[in-house]
Design a protein around this motif. Structure first.
Motif, PDB file in Angstrom:
ATOM      1  N   MET A 185       0.843  -1.209   0.000  1.00 37.67           N
ATOM      2  CA  MET A 185       0.000   0.000   0.000  1.00 37.67           C
ATOM      3  C   MET A 185       0.873   1.252   0.000  1.00 37.67           C
ATOM      4  SD  MET A 185      -3.362   0.286   0.360  1.00 37.67           S
ATOM      5  CE  MET A 185      -4.627  -0.968   0.368  1.00 37.67           C
ATOM      6  N   SER A 186       0.748   2.093  -1.001  1.00 34.76           N
ATOM      7  CA  SER A 186       1.509   3.330  -0.898  1.00 34.76           C
ATOM      8  C   SER A 186       0.546   4.509  -0.864  1.00 34.76           C
ATOM      9  CB  SER A 186       2.488   3.453  -2.061  1.00 34.76           C
ATOM     10  OG  SER A 186       1.790   3.321  -3.267  1.00 34.76           O
ATOM     11  N   PHE A 187       0.373   5.022   0.293  1.00 37.09           N
ATOM     12  CA  PHE A 187      -0.409   6.249   0.480  1.00 37.09           C
ATOM     13  C   PHE A 187       0.184   6.920   1.705  1.00 37.09           C
ATOM     14  CE2 PHE A 187      -3.816   9.039   1.764  1.00 37.09           C
ATOM     15  CZ  PHE A 187      -4.254   9.541   0.555  1.00 37.09           C
ATOM     16  N   THR A 211      -3.426   5.833  -7.451  1.00 38.41           N
ATOM     17  CA  THR A 211      -3.781   4.468  -7.844  1.00 38.41           C
ATOM     18  C   THR A 211      -4.149   3.615  -6.628  1.00 38.41           C
ATOM     19  OG1 THR A 211      -2.337   4.672  -9.753  1.00 38.41           O
ATOM     20  CG2 THR A 211      -2.938   2.442  -9.110  1.00 38.41           C
ATOM     21  N   THR A 212      -3.387   3.747  -5.551  1.00 42.88           N
ATOM     22  CA  THR A 212      -3.705   2.997  -4.324  1.00 42.88           C
ATOM     23  C   THR A 212      -5.112   3.328  -3.854  1.00 42.88           C
ATOM     24  OG1 THR A 212      -1.401   2.945  -3.621  1.00 42.88           O
ATOM     25  CG2 THR A 212      -3.035   2.710  -1.882  1.00 42.88           C
ATOM     26  N   LEU A 213      -5.437   4.606  -3.853  1.00 46.04           N
ATOM     27  CA  LEU A 213      -6.756   5.021  -3.375  1.00 46.04           C
ATOM     28  C   LEU A 213      -7.873   4.497  -4.286  1.00 46.04           C
ATOM     29  CD1 LEU A 213      -7.426   8.428  -1.751  1.00 46.04           C
ATOM     30  CD2 LEU A 213      -9.175   7.329  -3.116  1.00 46.04           C
ATOM     31  N   LEU A 214      -7.646   4.563  -5.591  1.00 51.64           N
ATOM     32  CA  LEU A 214      -8.685   4.077  -6.514  1.00 51.64           C
ATOM     33  C   LEU A 214      -8.854   2.556  -6.405  1.00 51.64           C
ATOM     34  CD1 LEU A 214      -8.027   6.242  -9.726  1.00 51.64           C
ATOM     35  CD2 LEU A 214      -9.555   6.709  -7.810  1.00 51.64           C
ATOM     36  N   ASP A 215      -7.750   1.844  -6.224  1.00 51.14           N
ATOM     37  CA  ASP A 215      -7.846   0.385  -6.094  1.00 51.14           C
ATOM     38  C   ASP A 215      -8.644   0.007  -4.840  1.00 51.14           C
ATOM     39  OD1 ASP A 215      -6.366   0.156  -8.381  1.00 51.14           O
ATOM     40  OD2 ASP A 215      -4.490  -0.417  -7.391  1.00 51.14           O
ATOM     41  N   LEU A 216      -8.385   0.700  -3.741  1.00 46.60           N
ATOM     42  CA  LEU A 216      -9.141   0.404  -2.522  1.00 46.60           C
ATOM     43  C   LEU A 216     -10.615   0.781  -2.704  1.00 46.60           C
ATOM     44  CD1 LEU A 216      -9.188  -0.547   0.428  1.00 46.60           C
ATOM     45  CD2 LEU A 216      -8.529   1.770   1.125  1.00 46.60           C
ATOM     46  N   SER A 217     -10.864   1.858  -3.430  1.00 47.12           N
ATOM     47  CA  SER A 217     -12.256   2.282  -3.691  1.00 47.12           C
ATOM     48  C   SER A 217     -13.047   1.174  -4.386  1.00 47.12           C
ATOM     49  CB  SER A 217     -12.297   3.532  -4.564  1.00 47.12           C
ATOM     50  OG  SER A 217     -11.554   4.580  -3.994  1.00 47.12           O
ATOM     51  N   GLU A 218     -12.386   0.451  -5.279  1.00 47.77           N
ATOM     52  CA  GLU A 218     -13.072  -0.637  -6.011  1.00 47.77           C
ATOM     53  C   GLU A 218     -13.672  -1.649  -5.028  1.00 47.77           C
ATOM     54  OE1 GLU A 218     -13.771  -0.971  -9.101  1.00 47.77           O
ATOM     55  OE2 GLU A 218     -12.329   0.229 -10.239  1.00 47.77           O
ATOM     56  N   GLN A 219     -12.914  -1.951  -3.965  1.00 46.59           N
ATOM     57  CA  GLN A 219     -13.438  -2.903  -2.979  1.00 46.59           C
ATOM     58  C   GLN A 219     -14.696  -2.354  -2.318  1.00 46.59           C
ATOM     59  OE1 GLN A 219     -10.407  -4.195  -0.193  1.00 46.59           O
ATOM     60  NE2 GLN A 219      -8.852  -4.152  -1.784  1.00 46.59           N
ATOM     61  N   TYR A 220     -14.701  -1.042  -2.093  1.00 48.96           N
ATOM     62  CA  TYR A 220     -15.874  -0.446  -1.449  1.00 48.96           C
ATOM     63  C   TYR A 220     -17.061  -0.339  -2.402  1.00 48.96           C
ATOM     64  CZ  TYR A 220     -13.048   0.421   2.653  1.00 48.96           C
ATOM     65  OH  TYR A 220     -12.272   0.247   3.755  1.00 48.96           O
ATOM     66  N   VAL A 271     -19.223   7.730  -2.763  1.00 49.65           N
ATOM     67  CA  VAL A 271     -19.247   7.090  -1.438  1.00 49.65           C
ATOM     68  C   VAL A 271     -18.012   6.190  -1.299  1.00 49.65           C
ATOM     69  CG1 VAL A 271     -20.552   5.642   0.167  1.00 49.65           C
ATOM     70  CG2 VAL A 271     -21.778   7.179  -1.404  1.00 49.65           C
ATOM     71  N   ALA A 272     -17.743   5.388  -2.322  1.00 45.34           N
ATOM     72  CA  ALA A 272     -16.611   4.445  -2.267  1.00 45.34           C
ATOM     73  C   ALA A 272     -15.276   5.178  -2.119  1.00 45.34           C
ATOM     74  CB  ALA A 272     -16.606   3.573  -3.525  1.00 45.34           C
ATOM     75  N   VAL A 273     -15.099   6.246  -2.880  1.00 48.15           N
ATOM     76  CA  VAL A 273     -13.834   6.994  -2.841  1.00 48.15           C
ATOM     77  C   VAL A 273     -13.633   7.643  -1.463  1.00 48.15           C
ATOM     78  CG1 VAL A 273     -12.962   9.235  -3.636  1.00 48.15           C
ATOM     79  CG2 VAL A 273     -13.369   7.411  -5.280  1.00 48.15           C
ATOM     80  N   ARG A 274     -14.713   8.131  -0.879  1.00 50.06           N
ATOM     81  CA  ARG A 274     -14.575   8.768   0.451  1.00 50.06           C
ATOM     82  C   ARG A 274     -14.308   7.720   1.520  1.00 50.06           C
ATOM     83  NH1 ARG A 274     -18.487  12.515  -2.562  1.00 50.06           N
ATOM     84  NH2 ARG A 274     -16.999  14.166  -3.033  1.00 50.06           N
TER      85      ARG A 274
END
Ligand code: NCD
Length: 320
Positions: A1-3, A20-29, A293-296
């Motif tokens: 994880m790089s953030f 990219t890290t943030l967008l990838d985690l957003s996908e899970q949400y 919602v996912a991104v936040r």
């Protein structure tokens, strides 16, 4: 994880790998939010305070929902009724709230730079939900997620950002983000709504929709932000729609596969024709709201991790 960021004040200081890290985690949400069981525990035990000094529907609702779905205690300050109306400065209000030990502070404020000022005064993570005409980072991130999912990539795309660029924090954050991810950004609008110096931002500037939209992959429309205008910037709304409003004729200049975006709230018949906004084959405006919602959720999760790590390092330091 790089953030690595401690606060989310803007896109300007984020690196491409952090985006990219943030967008990838957003996908899970996105997946979590589509199921029946929408709860996660990433923010369990933490307190999130939302302070909105400007009207907001989508942004405030999605920050509140995001915090609740991740298990935080979420408090919405009613800023109209708060001590600021009694003359307390923003900094005094911030210090008062800070004494209640929040972990995440989300703020929207009409003054550019106010959210960074707040971040200097408190010892929790601060998220910018829009400061004046400066930045609106979570909007650009949700736009990026929407584009990546619709187009299958977030690089080498031609994105036309159209309308009231001069007053738009959404445009500024998107210009930073799309540029960092190596896309070609075009700004399209009348000279009166184009910020001075825009041509030096690594973008192309157009004053004609047919030219600006030619072969674009993404058409991003902006609201005419009358609340930030201190004079007449357009001859009339009718004339504006005729020259710069997105209708089928102007959209025909973009690629057949082009998507249409708008951060909301929309002025139908001013910057966008209602039938284009509602065309499910072209418009991704509802997806943008869903991605918000996912991104936040992802942004608060990543900031909370960094906050916990910083606090445990500080504790270890004390014990040594
Ligand atoms: C934007 C904002 O507040 O900057 N809206 C939003 O967050 N969805 C754009 C706008 O108000 O036009």
């Amino acid at each position: 994880m790089s953030f690595r960021a401690r606060h989310l004040l803007g896109i300007e200081h984020l690196a491409p790998d952090e985006i990219t890290t943030l967008l990838d985690l957003s996908e899970q949400y996105v997946d979590l939010n589509r199921g029946d069981q929408k709860h996660d525990t990433a923010l369990a035990g933490l307190t999130q305070i939302n302070m909105f000094f400007e009207a907001s529907t989508r942004t405030q609702a999605s920050f509140e929902l995001a915090g609740k779905r991740l298990g935080a205690d979420v408090m919405n300050m009613h800023m109209a009724a708060s001590s600021l109306k009694k003359g307390e400065t923003l900094i005094d209000t911030a210090l008062t709230l800070n004494a209640m030990h929040p972990d995440l502070l989300v703020m929207r404020h009409p003054q550019s730079g106010s959210v960074s000022l707040l971040a200097e005064k408190v010892n929790c993570a601060v998220l910018n939900a829009g400061d004046g005409r400066h930045e609106h980072p979570t909007q650009a991130l949700l736009d990026a997620l929407t584009i990546r999912r619709s187009m299958g990539r977030l690089h080498r795309l031609t994105v036309a950002i159209c309308g009231d660029i001069a007053h738009s924090r959404v445009a500024r954050s998107n210009i930073h983000l799309l540029g960092k991810m190596e896309n070609r950004v075009r700004l399209v609008g009348p000279p009166t709504l184009m910020p001075t110096g825009a041509a030096d931002w690594g973008v192309e500037v157009f004053h004609d929709m047919a030219e600006g939209l030619k072969d674009a992959d993404v058409v991003m429309m902006l609201r005419l932000q009358k609340e930030r205008m201190d004079g007449a910037f357009i001859p009339s709304e009718r004339e504006y729609f005729h020259r710069f409003g997105l209708d089928a004729g102007k959209l025909a200049h973009a690629k057949d596969s082009a998507i249409v975006m708008h951060p909301g709230p929309m002025n139908r018949g001013v910057e966008i024709d209602g039938t284009i906004a509602d065309d499910i084959n072209r418009s991704v405006i509802q997806e943008q709201v869903e991605m918000g919602v996912a991104v936040r959720m992802a942004a608060m999760n990543l900031l909370a991790r960094n906050l916990r790590a910083a606090r445990s390092n500080a504790d270890a330091g004390v014990m040594v």
